[in-house]
Write a protein that holds these residues in place. Structure first.
Motif, PDB file in Angstrom:
ATOM      1  N   VAL A   1      29.635  27.853  64.130  1.00 56.85           N
ATOM      2  CA  VAL A   1      28.528  28.798  63.946  1.00 56.85           C
ATOM      3  C   VAL A   1      27.545  28.619  65.097  1.00 56.85           C
TER       4      VAL A   1
ATOM      5  N   ARG B   1      31.205  32.377  63.556  1.00 57.18           N
ATOM      6  CA  ARG B   1      30.085  33.281  63.286  1.00 57.18           C
ATOM      7  C   ARG B   1      29.089  33.131  64.411  1.00 57.18           C
TER       8      ARG B   1
ATOM      9  N   SER C   1      15.908  27.324  64.703  1.00 50.62           N
ATOM     10  CA  SER C   1      15.250  28.034  63.622  1.00 50.62           C
ATOM     11  C   SER C   1      14.284  29.013  64.248  1.00 50.62           C
TER      12      SER C   1
ATOM     13  N   THR D   1      20.415  21.265  66.546  1.00 41.84           N
ATOM     14  CA  THR D   1      19.333  22.122  66.047  1.00 41.84           C
ATOM     15  C   THR D   1      18.122  22.013  66.947  1.00 41.84           C
TER      16      THR D   1
ATOM     17  N   MET E   1      23.771  30.226  66.273  1.00 39.10           N
ATOM     18  CA  MET E   1      22.683  31.163  66.000  1.00 39.10           C
ATOM     19  C   MET E   1      21.442  30.802  66.813  1.00 39.10           C
TER      20      MET E   1
ATOM     21  N   ARG F   1      28.005  23.399  64.702  1.00 39.63           N
ATOM     22  CA  ARG F   1      26.943  24.360  64.443  1.00 39.63           C
ATOM     23  C   ARG F   1      25.859  24.175  65.501  1.00 39.63           C
TER      24      ARG F   1
ATOM     25  N   ILE G   1      25.440  34.664  65.949  1.00 40.39           N
ATOM     26  CA  ILE G   1      24.269  35.501  65.654  1.00 40.39           C
ATOM     27  C   ILE G   1      23.256  35.278  66.766  1.00 40.39           C
TER      28      ILE G   1
ATOM     29  N   GLN H   1      22.344  25.739  66.607  1.00 47.89           N
ATOM     30  CA  GLN H   1      21.390  26.645  65.971  1.00 47.89           C
ATOM     31  C   GLN H   1      19.970  26.326  66.378  1.00 47.89           C
TER      32      GLN H   1
ATOM     33  N   VAL I   1      29.723  18.668  64.415  1.00 48.75           N
ATOM     34  CA  VAL I   1      28.406  18.221  64.857  1.00 48.75           C
ATOM     35  C   VAL I   1      27.415  19.383  64.774  1.00 48.75           C
ATOM     36  N   VAL I   2      26.165  19.077  64.397  1.00 47.57           N
ATOM     37  CA  VAL I   2      25.128  20.101  64.302  1.00 47.57           C
ATOM     38  C   VAL I   2      24.073  19.864  65.380  1.00 47.57           C
TER      39      VAL I   2
ATOM     40  N   GLN J   1      18.618  16.931  66.341  1.00 43.69           N
ATOM     41  CA  GLN J   1      17.654  17.951  65.915  1.00 43.69           C
ATOM     42  C   GLN J   1      16.368  17.693  66.676  1.00 43.69           C
ATOM     43  N   ASP J   2      15.738  18.756  67.205  1.00 42.91           N
ATOM     44  CA  ASP J   2      14.455  18.639  67.907  1.00 42.91           C
ATOM     45  C   ASP J   2      14.501  17.622  69.040  1.00 42.91           C
TER      46      ASP J   2
END
Lengths: 375, 403
Positions: free
Chosen positions: B333, B316, B354, B383, B335, B350, B318, B352, B380-381, B398-399
């Motif tokens: 994913v 996916r 926000s 962000t 995004m 993922r 986006i 991504q 693994v994510v 993250q961050d």
């Protein structure tokens, strides 16, 4: 030959640490490894011939009664409730249930803590109890961080308990009370009907008389009363299942490690499930889904390409396409995570819809709207 | 009186690395899909495109050859040995620019995102019949002072006054950084040099002027300002979108603008699909002809997929830019991100960012950027983070800025 034995299970209160799950269902009935928590204990008791189980609870039993009747019929065991009207601590409930626990057989009775899971080697415990001839036996288990708990100091060769030390600052031992006891009826004479702690008041007295003995619990032990330990506990439980009854675990190219899948659940193509996953009855896992270290309760639908790890998905919830749910996310009953949403440690109350991502662990704010759900 | 149009050359000033930019995740802020002219209807008689800057040649060669294939026009990168200012490099390479004897020269800045109405600009320029025509746009009075402000005659459209980043308000009409010139512009730049030398000789400030490189010429201050009001410079005002790509986050916004423009001007260039024979496409999506996308993937809105990218089943995407040779494995994913050349995203990974959510003060980026050849392992994510080139991530972040 122990078919006259009785048992008391200390169920306690509202199960606040397992919210939001316990907002929908009383804690003893929350499933663990696809079976209500309390049924794990009742089955272990039935297996060694216990004929009657008393549940010591301190809230209305009505919710539980239907289930209890069901268990009674299926297992052929009598289950009754003993309800505290005021909190009686960890020993008081025994006094309250006295008439149910004592009969003229003189047999000892078991006391179990309902949040505990283990292999329940109860037959061995009975033999241990008979061999030392003391008044009370307790199971202890070895832990890495004993000062979080109450440590039991014993004489190594006999298991005779010397003393209890609550949350010791210096190392005195690494065995803690595992919450499984086998007590002679005479112990009940030591307990008054008032709020009493079994560890602080009753056991120390028995230990002083050199009549209390501890057995080291073989196998795993976990207090699953909170989500983090619930998830770790599942891993330990499934490990044990692998050793003792591996035919119950799922197999297939889509399975990795220990996975329990109810026979009525459906799993789609291209999924990867495991390790340490339990999937409940009626669940639908659509294609391309990744599940690891998680529990999926009855009736849940996980939509295509989603990824769930380290989380508990409550009954009848859905996880949307391409959503990602991880890191101790706990979804209550009937929660719907929209497509593509990310939840990092979200704690979600029942009957909610998650339309925006949760980046950091938090409890979803309580909404006062009447109907938050998309029709 | 209209000047005849024979050949036309486009010159794009790309600048180069400065101390601060050495640690950027991507070599340049302008990924190929944002390359000026990408996807534009071809300018007739365009003989060649020249990129002028002071990046290392090897950084640019891949970029240049891939754009060249797409535009079907010769493109060359000319490297300045040192910065010469925005007009100096242009002047420095004048022989090469003039080698096909073009009648008109487009000059563009690399970091501009707009509709590039070059046909219309050229027509207007021919009508004016003078040395140069600037693309201009009206902006809010508050933001005007970040750019070059100019005053134009409302009837003749002549540039009457020009000033760069003024402290006080001069005008809400700003310089877009897109120009068309006749070759006379080189004489005008030559005059500036001579002027300078005279000043150097004539004044007591000899030492001071010696320090300024003789061939350092800034287009705004040294050419446009002095020529304003002399009936040499004219304006063409655009009513369409215009942005300067100042931050990585803006790249995604500009990409969306370009894709919207494709949809308007050349919709056949955009992807379509409903998941039966080809992937499900939502909104404006560009997929390079050499890219392979599995039919169970769902792409869009606002996605740009570059050459040789492989997108596996169940992916996916986006609002993102996927650069050349990236591999995205099953069920991943992406995004609000830019994925750098040759990166690899594992199964169920993922990447991504926000979009700035209400009250969410921690995620200021609004975009995640993976540099060249970054590997994100299975599950693994990533962000709201920036990952510098050649990193392998086996744990979620993250961050963070990962060096």
């Amino acid at each position: 030959e122990h078919f006259r034995m009785k048992a008391l299970i200390l169920v306690g209160g509202f199960g606040t640490r397992l919210r939001p799950l316990t907002l929908s269902v009383p804690k003893p009935l929350v499933e663990f490894a696809n079976k209500p928590m309390i049924l794990h204990q009742i089955e272990a008791l039935k297996a060694i011939g216990v004929s009657e189980v008393v549940l010591a609870i301190n809230y209305q039993p009505e919710v539980m009664l239907n289930f209890l009747k069901d268990f009674e019929t299926k297992l052929g065991i009598t289950i009754t409730c003993s309800q505290e009207t005021e909190p009686l601590g960890t020993a008081g409930p025994l006094a309250l249930a006295r008439d149910k626990l004592i009969d003229d057989s003189g047999e000892p009775f078991f006391v179990l803590n309902s949040d505990v899971i283990s292999e329940y080697p109860l037959k061995q415990m009975i033999e241990f109890h008979k061999s030392h001839g003391g008044e009370a036996s307790i199971m202890v288990t070895k832990v890495d961080e004993p000062s979080k708990y109450g440590v039991v100091v014993t004489e190594e060769s006999t298991g005779k308990v010397e003393r209890f030390v609550e949350k010791p600052k210096l190392f005195v031992g690494n065995k803690i009370n595992a919450g499984i006891y086998l007590l002679n009826p005479s112990v009940l004479d030591r307990i008054e009907l008032r709020p009493t702690s079994i560890e602080k008041e009753v056991f120390p007295k028995i230990a002083a008389e050199k009549m209390l003995f501890a057995m080291v619990l073989p196998g795993f032990w976990m207090d699953i009363g909170q989500p983090k330990d619930y998830i770790t506990g599942l891993r330990l439980y499934l490990d044990s299942l692998r050793k003792n009854a591996s035919s119950k675990l799922a197999t297939g190219t889509h399975v990795v490690g220990n996975v329990l899948v109810d026979e009525s659940a459906k799993i789609g193509e291209g999924c990867l499930i495991g390790p340490d996953v339990a999937i409940g009855p009626g669940c639908v896992i659509e294609s391309g889904v990744r599940l690891s270290r998680c529990t999926v309760m009855r009736g849940v639908r996980i939509k295509k390409h989603a990824c769930v790890s380290g989380s508990i998905i409550g009954w009848h919830s859905t996880v949307g396409q391409w959503a990602r749910v991880e890191n101790m996310t706990i979804l209550g009953e009937d929660v719907h995570v929209c497509d593509e949403i990310y939840s990092n440690g979200g704690v979600v109350l029942p009957h909610k819809e998650i339309k925006s991502s949760i980046l950091k662990p938090e409890i979803q704010k309580f909404q006062l709207k009447l109907n938050n759900k998309k029709e | 009186m209209e000047a005849a149009v024979e050949k036309v050359v486009a010159v794009i000033m790309v600048g180069g690395p400065t101390k601060g930019t050495r640690f950027r995740p991507l070599s340049f802020n302008t990924p190929e899909p944002l390359f000026p002219l990408a996807g534009q209807p071809m300018i007739p008689n365009l003989a060649q495109v020249l990129l002028i800057g002071f990046y290392e040649e090897r950084d640019f060669s891949l970029y240049v050859s891939s754009i060249s294939n797409d535009l079907k026009v010769p493109i060359r990168y000319l490297r300045e040995d040192k910065p010469h200012g925005s007009a100096g490099g242009f002047y420095y390479f004048r022989d090469i620019i003039m080698e096909d004897d073009p009648s008109h020269i487009f000059l563009l800045n690399f970091d501009i995102c707009c509709s590039f109405p070059l046909h219309n600009m050229l027509e207007a320029h021919r009508r004016f019949g003078k040395m140069g025509t600037l693309l201009v746009i009206r902006v809010s009075a508050e933001s005007a002072n970040q750019f070059g402000e100019l005053v134009a005659d409302p009837v003749t459209k002549e540039v009457l006054h020009y000033t760069e980043k003024p402290e006080t308000f001069v005008s809400d009409l700003i310089n877009c950084g897109v120009y068309v010139f006749t070759p006379e512009v080189f004489s005008a730049i030559q005059d500036v040099f001579s002027c300078r030398e005279d000043i150097v000789r004539a004044t007591a400030y000899f030492d001071f002027f010696k320090r300024i490189s003789k061939d350092f010429v800034r287009l705004d201050q040294d050419i446009l300002s002095p020529l304003a009001g002399k009936k040499q410079l004219y304006t063409y005002e655009t009513m369409e979108f215009w942005e300067q790509i100042k931050t990585p986050g803006m790249s995604l916004k500009c990409s969306a603008l370009y894709l919207a423009q494709f949809n308007f001007a050349s919709p056949h260039l955009l992807a379509t699909g409903d998941g039966t024979k080809s992937a499900t496409i939502v909104g404006n999506v560009y997929v390079h002809p050499s890219a392979k996308v599995h039919s169970t993937a769902k792409i869009g809105p606002n996605v740009s997929i570059s050459a040789n990218v492989r997108v596996a089943a169940g992916v996916r995407l986006i609002s993102c830019i996927i650069l050349d040779d990236v591999e995205i494995k099953e069920n991943a994913v992406v995004m609000h991100a830019i994925v750098g050349w040759k990166s690899s995203l594992g199964r169920w990974s993922r990447v991504q960012a926000s979009i700035l959510a209400e009250g969410d003060y921690s995620s200021k980026l609004g975009i995640t950027i993976l540099g060249e050849a970054v590997t994100v392992e299975d599950e693994v994510v990533v962000t709201n983070s920036i990952i510098l080139p050649n990193k392998t991530l086996n744990l979620s972040v993250q961050d963070e800025i990962i060096l």
